[in-house]
Design a protein around this motif. Structure first.
Motif, PDB file in Angstrom:
ATOM      1  N   GLN A 104       2.892   1.571   3.450  1.00 42.68           N
ATOM      2  CA  GLN A 104       3.145   0.266   4.560  1.00 42.68           C
ATOM      3  C   GLN A 104       2.391  -0.834   4.290  1.00 42.68           C
ATOM      4  OE1 GLN A 104       1.398   2.727   8.006  1.00 42.68           O
ATOM      5  NE2 GLN A 104       1.585   1.038   8.603  1.00 42.68           N
ATOM      6  N   PRO A 115       4.630  -5.667  20.606  1.00 39.14           N
ATOM      7  CA  PRO A 115       3.735  -5.840  19.482  1.00 39.14           C
ATOM      8  C   PRO A 115       2.915  -7.240  19.672  1.00 39.14           C
ATOM      9  CG  PRO A 115       5.994  -5.097  18.910  1.00 39.14           C
ATOM     10  CD  PRO A 115       6.053  -5.381  20.328  1.00 39.14           C
ATOM     11  N   GLU A 116       3.452  -8.245  20.117  1.00 42.26           N
ATOM     12  CA  GLU A 116       2.816  -9.354  20.289  1.00 42.26           C
ATOM     13  C   GLU A 116       1.484  -9.102  20.857  1.00 42.26           C
ATOM     14  OE1 GLU A 116       5.925  -9.201  21.164  1.00 42.26           O
ATOM     15  OE2 GLU A 116       6.829 -10.454  19.344  1.00 42.26           O
ATOM     16  N   HIS A 134       4.117  -6.109  12.155  1.00 43.66           N
ATOM     17  CA  HIS A 134       3.312  -5.745  10.834  1.00 43.66           C
ATOM     18  C   HIS A 134       3.331  -4.091  10.785  1.00 43.66           C
ATOM     19  CE1 HIS A 134      -0.287  -4.675   8.478  1.00 43.66           C
ATOM     20  NE2 HIS A 134      -0.867  -4.163   9.569  1.00 43.66           N
ATOM     21  N   GLY A 135       3.227  -3.807  12.369  1.00 47.76           N
ATOM     22  CA  GLY A 135       3.166  -2.065  12.222  1.00 47.76           C
ATOM     23  C   GLY A 135       4.322  -1.522  11.752  1.00 47.76           C
ATOM     24  N   ASN A 173      -1.343  -7.077  19.162  1.00 45.76           N
ATOM     25  CA  ASN A 173      -2.003  -7.810  18.393  1.00 45.76           C
ATOM     26  C   ASN A 173      -3.094  -8.660  19.093  1.00 45.76           C
ATOM     27  OD1 ASN A 173      -1.016  -6.625  16.364  1.00 45.76           O
ATOM     28  ND2 ASN A 173       0.487  -8.658  15.591  1.00 45.76           N
ATOM     29  N   GLY A 223      -6.062 -10.820  14.579  1.00 53.22           N
ATOM     30  CA  GLY A 223      -7.321 -10.048  14.171  1.00 53.22           C
ATOM     31  C   GLY A 223      -8.451 -10.985  14.403  1.00 53.22           C
ATOM     32  N   TRP A 255       0.687  -1.231  -0.191  1.00 55.24           N
ATOM     33  CA  TRP A 255       0.021   0.027   0.034  1.00 55.24           C
ATOM     34  C   TRP A 255       0.932   1.351  -0.200  1.00 55.24           C
ATOM     35  CZ3 TRP A 255      -3.075   2.281   4.651  1.00 55.24           C
ATOM     36  CH2 TRP A 255      -3.599   3.402   4.194  1.00 55.24           C
ATOM     37  N   TRP A 281       7.334  -1.401   6.662  1.00 60.67           N
ATOM     38  CA  TRP A 281       7.139  -0.003   5.918  1.00 60.67           C
ATOM     39  C   TRP A 281       7.543  -0.253   4.426  1.00 60.67           C
ATOM     40  CZ3 TRP A 281       4.915   3.308   9.039  1.00 60.67           C
ATOM     41  CH2 TRP A 281       4.993   3.233  10.451  1.00 60.67           C
ATOM     42  N   MET A 330      -3.293   6.178   7.309  1.00 64.68           N
ATOM     43  CA  MET A 330      -3.022   5.597   8.650  1.00 64.68           C
ATOM     44  C   MET A 330      -3.519   4.371   8.552  1.00 64.68           C
ATOM     45  SD  MET A 330      -3.361   6.630  12.715  1.00 64.68           S
ATOM     46  CE  MET A 330      -3.090   5.554  14.217  1.00 64.68           C
ATOM     47  N   ALA A 331      -2.571   3.408   8.902  1.00 64.05           N
ATOM     48  CA  ALA A 331      -2.897   1.796   8.690  1.00 64.05           C
ATOM     49  C   ALA A 331      -3.529   1.477  10.150  1.00 64.05           C
ATOM     50  CB  ALA A 331      -1.874   0.932   8.284  1.00 64.05           C
ATOM     51  N   ARG A 332      -4.526   0.290   9.961  1.00 61.68           N
ATOM     52  CA  ARG A 332      -5.183  -0.054  11.285  1.00 61.68           C
ATOM     53  C   ARG A 332      -4.304  -1.215  11.537  1.00 61.68           C
ATOM     54  NH1 ARG A 332     -10.314  -3.822   9.377  1.00 61.68           N
ATOM     55  NH2 ARG A 332     -10.897  -4.110  11.411  1.00 61.68           N
ATOM     56  N   ARG A 333      -4.478  -1.766  12.789  1.00 63.84           N
ATOM     57  CA  ARG A 333      -3.837  -2.749  13.677  1.00 63.84           C
ATOM     58  C   ARG A 333      -2.338  -2.620  13.636  1.00 63.84           C
ATOM     59  NH1 ARG A 333      -7.593  -7.220  10.375  1.00 63.84           N
ATOM     60  NH2 ARG A 333      -9.340  -7.189  12.095  1.00 63.84           N
ATOM     61  N   THR A 334      -1.804  -1.358  13.862  1.00 60.51           N
ATOM     62  CA  THR A 334      -0.294  -1.294  13.888  1.00 60.51           C
ATOM     63  C   THR A 334      -0.184  -0.547  15.196  1.00 60.51           C
ATOM     64  OG1 THR A 334      -0.507   0.631  12.897  1.00 60.51           O
ATOM     65  CG2 THR A 334      -0.101  -1.039  11.475  1.00 60.51           C
ATOM     66  N   TYR A 335       0.919  -1.044  15.943  1.00 59.60           N
ATOM     67  CA  TYR A 335       1.095  -0.555  17.338  1.00 59.60           C
ATOM     68  C   TYR A 335       1.953   0.760  17.172  1.00 59.60           C
ATOM     69  CZ  TYR A 335       5.319  -2.975  15.934  1.00 59.60           C
ATOM     70  OH  TYR A 335       6.337  -3.319  15.569  1.00 59.60           O
ATOM     71  N   VAL A 336       2.444   1.059  15.981  1.00 62.16           N
ATOM     72  CA  VAL A 336       3.033   2.204  16.059  1.00 62.16           C
ATOM     73  C   VAL A 336       2.675   2.903  14.869  1.00 62.16           C
ATOM     74  CG1 VAL A 336       5.242   1.686  17.159  1.00 62.16           C
ATOM     75  CG2 VAL A 336       5.106   1.261  14.861  1.00 62.16           C
ATOM     76  N   TYR A 337       2.907   4.357  14.567  1.00 66.21           N
ATOM     77  CA  TYR A 337       2.400   4.759  13.382  1.00 66.21           C
ATOM     78  C   TYR A 337       3.049   6.196  12.919  1.00 66.21           C
ATOM     79  CZ  TYR A 337      -0.073   7.446  17.091  1.00 66.21           C
ATOM     80  OH  TYR A 337      -0.292   8.206  18.233  1.00 66.21           O
ATOM     81  N   ARG A 338       2.846   6.951  12.055  1.00 65.59           N
ATOM     82  CA  ARG A 338       3.607   8.057  11.695  1.00 65.59           C
ATOM     83  C   ARG A 338       3.294   9.053  12.437  1.00 65.59           C
ATOM     84  NH1 ARG A 338       2.600   6.659   6.070  1.00 65.59           N
ATOM     85  NH2 ARG A 338       4.311   5.271   5.581  1.00 65.59           N
ATOM     86  N   PRO A 365       3.303  -9.909  14.484  1.00 67.00           N
ATOM     87  CA  PRO A 365       3.790  -9.106  15.614  1.00 67.00           C
ATOM     88  C   PRO A 365       4.453  -7.722  14.781  1.00 67.00           C
ATOM     89  CG  PRO A 365       4.592 -11.151  16.075  1.00 67.00           C
ATOM     90  CD  PRO A 365       4.114 -11.138  14.689  1.00 67.00           C
ATOM     91  N   SER A 412      -7.710   0.927   6.700  1.00 68.23           N
ATOM     92  CA  SER A 412      -6.960   1.993   7.215  1.00 68.23           C
ATOM     93  C   SER A 412      -7.883   2.268   8.193  1.00 68.23           C
ATOM     94  CB  SER A 412      -6.998   3.157   6.160  1.00 68.23           C
ATOM     95  OG  SER A 412      -8.365   3.590   5.858  1.00 68.23           O
ATOM     96  N   LEU A 415      -2.812  -7.238   8.239  1.00 68.88           N
ATOM     97  CA  LEU A 415      -2.091  -7.834   9.502  1.00 68.88           C
ATOM     98  C   LEU A 415      -1.472  -9.141   9.160  1.00 68.88           C
ATOM     99  CD1 LEU A 415      -1.932  -7.553  12.665  1.00 68.88           C
ATOM    100  CD2 LEU A 415      -4.047  -8.924  12.916  1.00 68.88           C
ATOM    101  N   ALA A 454      -3.791 -13.743  17.936  1.00 68.23           N
ATOM    102  CA  ALA A 454      -3.242 -12.325  17.551  1.00 68.23           C
ATOM    103  C   ALA A 454      -3.487 -11.954  16.135  1.00 68.23           C
ATOM    104  CB  ALA A 454      -1.746 -12.357  18.068  1.00 68.23           C
TER     105      ALA A 454
END
Lengths: 257, 523
Positions: A198, B57-58, A207-208, B61, B131, A168, A211, B441-449, A205, B375, A202, B129
């Motif tokens: 990114q 991260p584990e 995935h986030g 999820n 989803g 994406w 990039w 912004m993507a979903r299901r992410t533990y960090v983002y921009r 772990p 997203s 999913l 984990a």
């Protein structure tokens, strides 16, 4: 008194938040490719046609709350049917949906049918990085930005060696799943620049932090990059005959199976 | 009176009375709502900063997966079933459900399911984990070898069995046990909603059960339904999963639609507008709901013709939904509106659900969906439908029917605060997600921009409002239950019988065992 103002204060926070975050330079991404432009146009048409249906119920609701408040002390009406009106509010939205569907379909066709390809890139998803292969040049590398020439039709063939990933890059208007055992397609034509994306499905772990970086460079720079790539021993080119025919799952290490 | 001597707990545990089972469903949903809400708080804490840092991260999820699983299977569906169990027999003038013991069994299936679901956090490798969708091959033995996913599958099986048995019970009850004179076109809209819902559950849920069983076989018995190396296909799983799980979102909202119709009519002091249109709309949603599942899969590589078909069906479902919205507005039109807390929740639901519905039409539009899929826009949309739609209608139903169930009112002053906390908190949290999603912004992410940090902090702040609303709601329940009955309420505390009262207002509050002294006859 404060209780009455509370909802308005909270509503005021919304624009404040939008202002506080990075300026929204565009409505729906920053389109740089023909597809992304078309997507944005489709979005605008759709927005224009559906916004009345978003606002009308809110306005009617607000008006009814004000007008028919029991404090005004009038008698409730007794009607509870009006067939012509019911037909109108069934047929009109249906027609609007047809009107939305037409531009949507032509954009979909544009996404689906790429013009003649200038460069084929094979994109392979891994937990948690991307591998790119340029079969024409026998180049393969992973976990580095994708480098492609500017203003050329780049077609992507995507697959995955483990779980489902999704490639994406918002400003390209491209989001395409990379499924193990299947090959899917996407294309873009972008001006020079550095673009970020990114993984959108999913995939485990990390995935986030899966990039995507795309370097779209001038043709000369791309030639230079190719030479460096082909000359360097570090990049072991994959056997192009076998490219895209990966065995998706090494089954020897099945846990718990 | 041996009954009196039994403790309250024992009475409920051994009960086959639909009212007591209904109340147990509601208490169960409330307790699980606290668990699911806690997990939501963890998510919002993690996303306070772009770099995350509260959980691994584990674990993130796992939290996301179980937040969704708990909210869907243990909160919204059981809460809807709770009101359905309590109200449907009353509304059709029956003494109980058709199969009272089966009814109790349906409820008790949820308890082991909940225990297994929560316990999965504490087993080796933690909870599932992948989803709540559990896409293959991420949740296959190869990539999630620990027992979490197996426990998730058992949860789905138990809750699914509970729903299916409940649905059979509802269908048989509604078909056979209506009071004399109550033809189908005289049934209250809430009963119509439940009838549609029960059929949807009966058609959809077994498919999900089949899909997760195939996952279980792939994981443990060497089959390869979803493994490409064995000739299977992970995309097949998505088709099976969404064949249930798209209708499931209607399963979670249709009974809410029914409740909203009753509440809006009651506090507008008017008959519900366009009864027949409303019935056809609900039935239409029930049928169309099964023809839209592939709109969750527009990026998987389906052919354009298939995508165009599903896009059109998806947008078409907005038509019956729109009929319902306009009919509610027409019900209010010319009425005498009384703004009780129940009415506020109903009006709040209408205004929020319109947003969720329109954003659903946007998502049905394939080129736009390809951009917005997975997203935060999708997160916004689904919470507008499930929180703004389902939860708001459940809270409205709670304020509306609590007097019938207990013979006492819920505190209206406190209720006002609950409503505004929920409405404001929900809007703060989920409205901005539309923007972050559109900006990528993507979903299901533990960090983002980092550029989304400001908006995420507002979202996380909105959670605090909803938390406060939830606490106050629980408190007002406890307060009301503990308050002794001084003057018992009359049968019809909201005075709806002279407009379009359904039969539950013709018996005492709370209703006696077996509901009615004499079975009412519908003229």
């Amino acid at each position: 008194m404060f209780k009455r103002k509370l909802p308005w204060l909270a509503l005021a926070l919304v624009p404040a938040a939008v202002y506080a975050s990075e300026p929204l330079t565009s409505w729906l991404f920053n389109p740089v490719t023909p597809v992304a432009h078309d997507v944005r146009e489709t979005f605008k048409i759709m927005l224009g046609l559906t916004l009345p249906f978003l606002l009308l119920p809110q306005i009617l609701l607000a008006y009814a709350i004000w007008k028919f408040n029991e404090k005004r002390g009038h008698q409730p009406a007794t009607f509870h049917e009006n067939v012509p009106l019911e037909i109108v509010w069934t047929v009109v939205p249906a027609l609007v949906l047809v009107a939305i569907a037409i531009p949507a379909y032509s954009t979909l066709k544009k996404i689906e049918v790429p013009p003649k390809s200038d460069l084929v890139v094979e994109v392979i998803g891994h937990q948690f990085f991307w591998e790119y292969r340029l079969p024409r040049y026998d180049i393969g590398y992973a976990n580095e930005p994708l480098v492609v020439p500017a203003d050329k039709i780049i077609t992507l063939n995507l697959t995955s060696v483990d779980v489902i990933h999704s490639w994406w890059v918002p400003s390209f208007g491209v989001k395409q799943d990379a499924n193990p055992g299947r090959i899917t397609h996407a294309w873009f034509k972008a001006p020079e620049g550095h673009y970020k994306g990114q993984c959108a499905e999913l995939c485990g772990p990390l995935h986030g932090e899966m990039w995507i970086d795309v370097e779209v460079v001038s043709e000369q720079e791309f030639e230079k990059w190719l030479e460096e790539r082909m000359g360097s021993a570090a990049s072991a080119p994959p056997d192009s005959a076998h490219s895209m025919m990966l065995s998706p799952e090494p089954e020897s290490e099945v846990v718990n199976g | 009176m041996a009954e009196k001597k039994q403790s309250l707990l024992l009475r409920y545990m051994s009960s086959t009375d639909h009212k007591e089972i209904g109340i147990m469903y509601l208490i169960f949903a409330l307790v699980m709502g606290i668990v699911g809400g806690f997990l939501a708080g963890m998510i919002r804490m993690q996303l306070w900063e772009a770099s995350g840092g509260v959980v691994s991260p584990e674990l993130y999820n796992q939290i996301v997966t179980m937040h969704a699983t708990i909210m869907i299977f243990f909160v919204i569906i059981p809460a809807m079933a709770g009101f359905g169990n309590y109200l449907v027999p009353l509304m059709i003038g029956a003494r109980d459900m058709a199969f009272p013991k089966l009814n109790a069994f349906s409820f008790w299936l949820l308890i082991p399911a909940a225990i297994i679901g929560i316990a999965s956090f504490f087993v080796e490798g933690g909870a599932a984990a992948g989803g709540w969708t559990s896409y293959q091959p991420l949740t296959s033995a190869q990539y999630s070898g620990t027992p979490g996913v197996d426990m998730w599958i058992i949860v789905v099986h138990l809750t699914g069995a509970s729903s299916i048995l409940g649905a059979i019970n509802f269908i048989v009850t509604i078909f056979n046990m209506r009071a004399p004179g109550m033809g189908f076109m005289k049934m209250p809209l809430y009963v119509w909603a439940w009838l549609t819902n029960a059929f949807m559950i009966l058609v959809g849920t077994p498919v999900l059960a089949g899909a997760v069983t195939m996952v279980l076989f792939d994981r443990h018995f060497g089959t390869g339904f979803f493994r490409p190396s064995e000739g299977g296909d992970p995309v097949l799983y998505q088709h099976l999963f969404w064949f249930y799980s798209h209708p499931a979102v209607y399963i979670m909202i249709v009974p809410g639609f029914g409740a909203i119709s009753h509440i809006v009519a009651a506090f507008s002091r008017k008959k519900v507008f366009g009864y027949h249109g409303m019935v056809y709309a609900v039935a239409g949603i029930g049928v169309l709901g099964f023809m839209v599942w592939a709109h969750h899969m527009f990026t998987t590589g389906l052919s354009p013709a298939v995508r165009a078909f599903f896009a059109f069906m998806t947008m078409l479902i907005a038509v019956p939904t729109g009929v319902k919205i306009f009919s509610w507005l027409a019900t209010m039109w010319g009425g005498t509106l009384k703004f009780t807390v129940a009415m506020k929740f109903a009006l709040g639901m209408i205004s929020l659900f319109v947003i969720g519905g329109i954003s659903g039409v946007w998502l049905g539009n394939v080129p736009v969906d390809i951009q917005l899929h997975d997203s935060y826009f999708v997160v916004a949309h689904l919470h507008y439908v499930l929180f703004g739609g389902s939860v708001m209608s459940l809270l409205g139903a709670a304020y509306f029917w609590f007097p019938k169930m207990s013979g006492k009112y819920l505190d209206e002053k406190l209720g006002n605060i609950v409503f505004w906390c929920m409405y404001i908190g929900m809007s703060m949290t989920f409205l901005l997600m539309h923007w972050t999603g559109m900006e990528g912004m993507a979903r299901r992410t533990y960090v983002y921009r980092p550029q989304f940090e400001g908006m995420n902090q507002i979202m996380s702040f909105g959670y605090v409002f909803m938390l406060l609303g939830g606490i106050l709601f629980c408190w007002s329940l406890v307060k009301a239950i503990r308050k002794p009955v001084t003057t018992p309420l009359n049968d019809d505390p909201w005075n709806v019988n002279d407009i379009q009262g359904s039969l539950e207002w013709k018996t005492s509050s709370p209703p006696p065992k077996e509901n009615f002294k004499t079975i009412p006859v519908v003229p």
